[in-house]
Design an enzyme around this catalytic site. Structure first.
Site, PDB file in Angstrom:
ATOM      1  CE  LYS A 236      34.977  43.430  71.533  1.00 33.40           C
ATOM      2  NZ  LYS A 236      33.781  43.600  72.373  1.00 33.40           N
TER       3      LYS A 236
HETATM    4  N1  GLU Z   1      30.434  42.850  71.005  1.00 31.31           N
HETATM    5  C1  GLU Z   1      29.491  42.686  72.069  1.00 31.31           C
HETATM    6  C2  GLU Z   1      30.094  43.089  73.385  1.00 31.31           C
HETATM    7  O1  GLU Z   1      31.017  43.872  73.443  1.00 31.31           O
HETATM    8  C3  GLU Z   1      28.852  41.289  72.075  1.00 31.31           C
HETATM    9  C4  GLU Z   1      29.817  40.148  72.188  1.00 31.31           C
HETATM   10  C5  GLU Z   1      29.161  38.779  71.998  1.00 31.31           C
HETATM   11  O2  GLU Z   1      27.963  38.682  71.800  1.00 31.31           O
HETATM   12  O3  GLU Z   1      29.932  37.811  72.043  1.00 31.31           O
HETATM   13  O4  GLU Z   1      29.638  42.705  74.428  1.00 31.31           O
END
Ligand code: GLU
Length: 427
Positions: free
Chosen positions: A117
């Protein structure tokens, strides 16, 4: 400009959602197969974390500094994967938690990714598009040693979108001297993005809700839904619920709460938010007190905003039959105990909002093979993956008398730790 964003270490006493993630791991650790116990420590620490300084030139000629992060929580099952969040309150500990939840989530839906993240501590509403482009490009450049199509693949999250991903893709590609579409997902369709990605998280929320409702005998047709957050996840979840005959009776964002027991005009709300960037002053629904959102009579409650929104202060007031976590980490462990005592079920984030990363996986595969699928095919595959994952979790929860969250964590943690144990230690 004198920007009011404090560095995260100022609030060091606030351990934040990382603490909640750790509690969730501790709760399931004893339930895992004995052979995996020696490896649980892996889940208690991120693999690597980077803090970067992001100086950018503002439109008025001054220079402002922002703090950015990228965390690889785990890469045992594949490259890191997870979004990038722009928010004035983002901290390293929050990004660590979000990365940890990505590890579990990717394993729950069995896509071949680890968890990662990123975040930048900025209030994007205070900045022009040109400033956000410079920030995004500088951030991409500063984290470039961590990302790559087979290393770590960022995606949109709160306050970032397809345009942000286009800038990230372009910046990374300039550094490589070639176009690398697979370095991010959630891109515009014109740049190797996937059909269906935009609505994927909301669609997945609906599929998870539908599967749970079927087993709990709650009809979707005519059901009342309350949605917190009207961004990418909240808006799409609300719209897809309504397409299936449910009534969205309440929505809330950071600016206000709107209520209409007859059902809100979602298209009008979407147009208003596109123009004004918030629900404030929208042409439908009665404004009610923000605290009263939680007590709205409804069958489905979809938190699709920030962490820890459902907590000990409001859990007693919730009357919904089912909570479907569109956000990451919206329910505190304390609130979860209160809700369990009151017979309210929760479809946990690591399952309920996994539709986004599932279609990110499809996008990554399509970019690699340069062969693109139809929207129908994507939606069908998404539905199958979400329903299968739901089914496995429901079964385990029944067999071992666990909450859906504990069952999801048992499945997710087991997959991660099996990979970890089989790979063994280097050197
Ligand atoms: N931000 C989204 C989540 O929290 C998608 C992450 C992604 O597609 O890599 O799952």
């Amino acid at each position: 400009m004198n920007h009011p964003v404090l560095p995260s270490y100022i609030s060091a006493e606030n351990v934040g959602p990382w603490h909640i993630y750790l509690q969730q791991v501790e709760q399931v650790a004893p339930l895992l197969d004995k052979s995996l116990h020696p490896w649980v420590e892996t889940l208690r620490r991120p693999k690597r974390s980077l803090i970067v300084d992001l100086p950018i030139r503002l439109d008025n000629g001054e220079v402002a500094h922002f703090e950015g992060y990228r965390v690889h929580h785990n890469t045992s099952r594949g490259p890191g994967k997870g979004g990038v969040r722009f928010h004035q309150d983002v901290t390293l500990s929050e990004v660590m938690a979000l990365a940890g939840w990505m590890t579990i989530k990717n394993a729950v839906v069995n896509v071949p990714f680890g968890g990662a993240k990123g975040g930048v501590r900025i209030d994007p509403r205070q900045h022009s598009c040109a400033e956000l482009e410079r920030l995004t490009r500088r951030y991409t450049s500063e984290i470039s040693s961590m990302i790559g199509p087979d290393r770590d693949i960022p995606a949109p999250d709160m306050n970032t979108n397809a345009q942000t991903m286009a800038w990230m893709m372009d910046t990374y590609s300039m550094g490589e001297g070639r176009t690398v579409t697979g370095v991010v997902t959630g891109k515009p369709v014109s740049l190797g993005g996937s059909l269906g990605r935009q609505d994927a998280t909301g669609r997945g929320v609906f599929v998870a809700a539908r599967e749970a409702a079927r087993r709990l005998n709650i009809p979707i047709e005519g059901a009342r839904v309350a949605v917190q957050g009207f961004g990418n996840v909240g808006e799409a979840s609300a719209r897809i619920f309504a397409q299936h005959g449910a009534k969205v009776v309440a929505v809330q964002d950071a600016s206000c709460t709107l209520y209409d027991p007859a059902g809100l005009d979602l298209a009008a709300l979407k147009r208003h938010v596109a123009e004004h960037r918030s629900l404030l002053g929208a042409p439908c629904g009665e404004p009610i007190e923000n605290a009263d959102f939680w007590a709205v009579p409804c069958e489905f409650l979809v938190p699709a905003a920030l962490e820890s929104q459902i907590n000990r202060y409001n859990a007693e007031r919730i009357v919904a039959k089912l909570i479907v976590e569109g956000a990451n980490g919206p329910t505190t462990p304390e609130a979860e105990l209160i809700l369990a005592g009151r017979g309210i079920s929760i479809v946990p984030d690591v399952l309920a909002n996994a539709g986004g990363v599932t279609v990110s996986y499809f996008e990554w595969v399509q970019d690699f093979s340069s062969f693109f699928w139809s929207e129908d095919e994507i939606n069908q595959r998404l539905d199958r993956i979400m329903s299968d994952a739901f089914n496995a979790i429901w079964q385990l929860a029944e067999d071992r008398r666990l909450t859906l969250r504990a069952a999801a964590f048992v499945i997710g943690c087991s997959r991660v730790l099996e990979a970890r144990a089989t790979r063994g230690l280097y050197p």
